[in-house]
Enzyme design. Structure first.
Site, mmCIF file in Angstrom:
data_model
loop_
_atom_site.group_PDB
_atom_site.id
_atom_site.type_symbol
_atom_site.label_atom_id
_atom_site.label_comp_id
_atom_site.label_asym_id
_atom_site.label_seq_id
_atom_site.Cartn_x
_atom_site.Cartn_y
_atom_site.Cartn_z
ATOM 1 C CB ALA A 165 -0.898 -0.005 1.228
ATOM 2 N N PRO A 166 0.426 2.308 -0.721
ATOM 3 C CG PRO A 166 0.393 4.520 -1.501
ATOM 4 C CD PRO A 166 1.205 3.558 -0.675
ATOM 5 C CG ASP A 214 8.502 -0.327 -0.815
ATOM 6 O OD1 ASP A 214 9.539 0.120 -0.286
ATOM 7 O OD2 ASP A 214 7.632 0.395 -1.337
ATOM 8 C CB CYS A 269 11.579 5.581 1.019
ATOM 9 S SG CYS A 269 10.332 5.453 2.289
HETATM 10 C C1 LIG Z 1 6.927 1.878 2.278
HETATM 11 S S1 LIG Z 1 5.255 1.494 2.419
HETATM 12 C C2 LIG Z 1 4.937 0.643 0.922
HETATM 13 C C3 LIG Z 1 4.745 1.521 -0.287
HETATM 14 C C4 LIG Z 1 4.236 0.740 -1.489
HETATM 15 N N1 LIG Z 1 5.107 -0.355 -1.832
HETATM 16 C C5 LIG Z 1 4.053 1.625 -2.716
HETATM 17 O O1 LIG Z 1 4.932 1.679 -3.564
HETATM 18 O O2 LIG Z 1 3.006 2.257 -2.833
HETATM 19 C C6 LIG Z 1 5.304 0.197 3.584
HETATM 20 C C7 LIG Z 1 3.989 -0.512 3.772
HETATM 21 O O3 LIG Z 1 4.218 -1.620 4.648
HETATM 22 C C8 LIG Z 1 3.039 -1.858 5.367
HETATM 23 N N2 LIG Z 1 3.402 -2.735 6.489
HETATM 24 C C9 LIG Z 1 3.961 -2.415 7.674
HETATM 25 N N3 LIG Z 1 4.173 -3.507 8.410
HETATM 26 C C10 LIG Z 1 3.767 -4.552 7.651
HETATM 27 C C11 LIG Z 1 3.716 -5.959 7.863
HETATM 28 N N4 LIG Z 1 4.161 -6.495 8.996
HETATM 29 N N5 LIG Z 1 3.201 -6.714 6.884
HETATM 30 C C12 LIG Z 1 2.745 -6.183 5.729
HETATM 31 N N6 LIG Z 1 2.751 -4.860 5.489
HETATM 32 C C13 LIG Z 1 3.258 -4.059 6.431
HETATM 33 C C14 LIG Z 1 2.540 -0.485 5.723
HETATM 34 O O4 LIG Z 1 1.153 -0.512 6.011
HETATM 35 C C15 LIG Z 1 2.893 0.306 4.459
HETATM 36 O O5 LIG Z 1 1.763 0.381 3.626
#
Ligand SMILES: C[S@@+](CC[C@H](N)C(=O)[O-])C[C@H]1O[C@@H](n2cnc3c(N)ncnc32)[C@H](O)[C@@H]1O
Length: 428
Positions: free
Chosen positions: A254-255, A319, A372
């Protein structure tokens, strides 16, 4: 309340004192305003967060005592006034008068005298105040000292450039959906629409606008012709190199910017997973606008036994959640919301996700680790330890200095955001 300066003070109070993220609080405050005031609110909130230590220092010098408790929000109103006086082109008399007037809608007319007096003294004593701020490193660079120390240690020659880039306004990058238009074709459409821009050959799907604009002015935006995504983030899908019919996991999706890019490049079967159900809705919205399909899964990437169907993946994009210290120019609140201790906790979570997701990758498959962040603990240190401890993990260099002991590609904020990538394949 629709007074823009009063809303700015409330928003900043919620972020700095109550620890809420700017991206949560700001849209709420902005929803009460007309487009011109919305832009002003955003400019003031971003600006105050960029220069917070300097503005705090000025207030410390000018107030007999800091404003505390219920009066704390008025200290933020002083920052709003000072920010306009020092950094914006607001005429001085208007900056002072409008800031003082905001007290009316904050139901504190009794403080008008104090705020007026402080702002007038600020104008009179500005050069002495500025000189004294410039002698304090935290005010000189406007970043927290724990972060400056980490950057100095990691980038002895570049830390000042990184801090300076973090203070800039981020450019607006577009990712052209090459399933619809080539970059050259979309560039022509932008020319026809009178939107000035540049191409950057290093990023093959990217166009950078000379000035940010409303997305609905972009040709074909509603129909999925392009998306807004920083150039560094656009490297993820290109480095992952998805192929038609492959089974791909985007484990922290997400997003959905990178999920959609993967699907623009290949007709693949993508599982888009995220632990945050609200944010996962954004993935679905983005897929819908672009006319793409992925299987969205609300789950925790660190516990695949709870959700994995046992079918291995050809490619995995990880990511991972990170400090976001590479995107401070887009989210200046990060400087004040993150703590030094968060970095250790985040590095532990990243390690757990990486180790527990690895068994889901096919032999011969590719995993791309991304953050990031600009901090080695989350990036090359993390991946180097994983490579050392994982027998079937093969390091794939992304450039000539990418080695198993200092693995990956670290982009620093400047042309693009700060991002980190490392590519690992699984032994057959
Ligand atoms: C850096 S953002 C990802 C951005 C996305 N890849 C994009 O390009 O739009 C990291 C994401 O990891 C999710 N997240 C955090 N802990 C997590 C977990 N244990 N398992 C899966 N998702 C997780 C967060 O909700 C967040 O949406």
């Amino acid at each position: 309340m629709t007074n823009v300066r009063a809303l700015a003070a409330q928003t900043l109070f919620q972020v700095v004192d109550k620890g809420q993220s700017l991206s949560t609080v700001l849209p709420n405050a902005a929803s009460k305003l007309n487009p011109k005031d919305k832009a002003l609110l955003q400019q003031i909130c971003y600006g105050v967060l960029r220069y917070l230590p300097t503005l705090e220092h000025y207030c410390q010098q000018l107030l007999d005592q800091p404003l505390k408790g219920k009066r704390r929000v008025y200290q933020f109103l002083l920052y709003v006034g000072m920010y306009q006086l020092q950094y914006m082109r607001t005429p001085e008399h208007a900056a002072v008068a409008e800031t003082v007037n905001a007290l009316q809608s904050m139901r504190a007319p009794g403080l008008k005298g104090l705020v007026n007096a402080i702002l007038r003294t600020f104008q009179r004593q500005f050069s002495e105040l500025e000189d004294s701020a410039n002698r304090i490193p935290v005010c000189q660079y406007n970043h927290p000292s724990w972060f400056m120390k980490k950057l100095q240690a990691a980038y002895p020659d570049q830390w000042q450039d990184i801090l300076a880039a973090n203070q800039d306004q981020a450019p607006m990058w577009l990712r052209v959906n090459q399933a619809h238009y080539s970059v050259a074709e979309y560039s022509e459409l932008l020319d026809e629409a009178g939107i000035s821009h540049c191409l950057e050959p290093r990023f093959e799907d990217a166009i950078v606008l000379d000035k940010p604009c409303d997305v609905y002015l972009l040709p074909g935006f509603r129909e999925g012709a392009c998306s807004v995504q920083d150039a560094a983030a656009q490297l993820a899908a290109r480095l992952l190199n998805p192929q038609n019919n492959e089974r791909i996991l985007d484990a922290c999706a997400a997003p959905g910017g990178k999920t959609c890019h993967i699907l623009e490049l290949a007709d693949a079967n993508v599982d888009a997973l995220d632990a945050d159900s609200e944010r996962l809705l954004r993935v679905e919205e983005n897929l819908k606008r672009l006319g793409l399909h992925a299987h969205c899964i609300h789950a925790d990437a660190s516990t695949p036994n709870d959700w994995w169907d046992g079918q291995p993946y050809d490619r995995i994009l990880l990511d991972v959640p990170c400090s976001a210290t590479g995107v401070i120019r887009r989210h200046p609140d990060i400087k004040w919301l993150r703590r030094n201790t968060d970095i250790t906790d985040l590095a532990q979570l990243q390690q757990q996700i990486l180790e527990n997701i690895w068994p889901l990758l096919k032999p011969g498959g590719t995993l791309l680790y991304a953050t990031c962040s600009v901090l080695p603990e989350e990036n090359c240190d993390q991946v180097a330890a994983f490579l050392q401890n994982t027998d079937d993990a093969l390091h794939q260099p992304l450039h000539q200095d990418d080695t198993p002991t200092t693995p990956g590609l670290q982009l620093l904020p400047g042309l693009s955001d700060g991002f980190y990538y490392a590519k690992i394949t699984k032994r057959q």
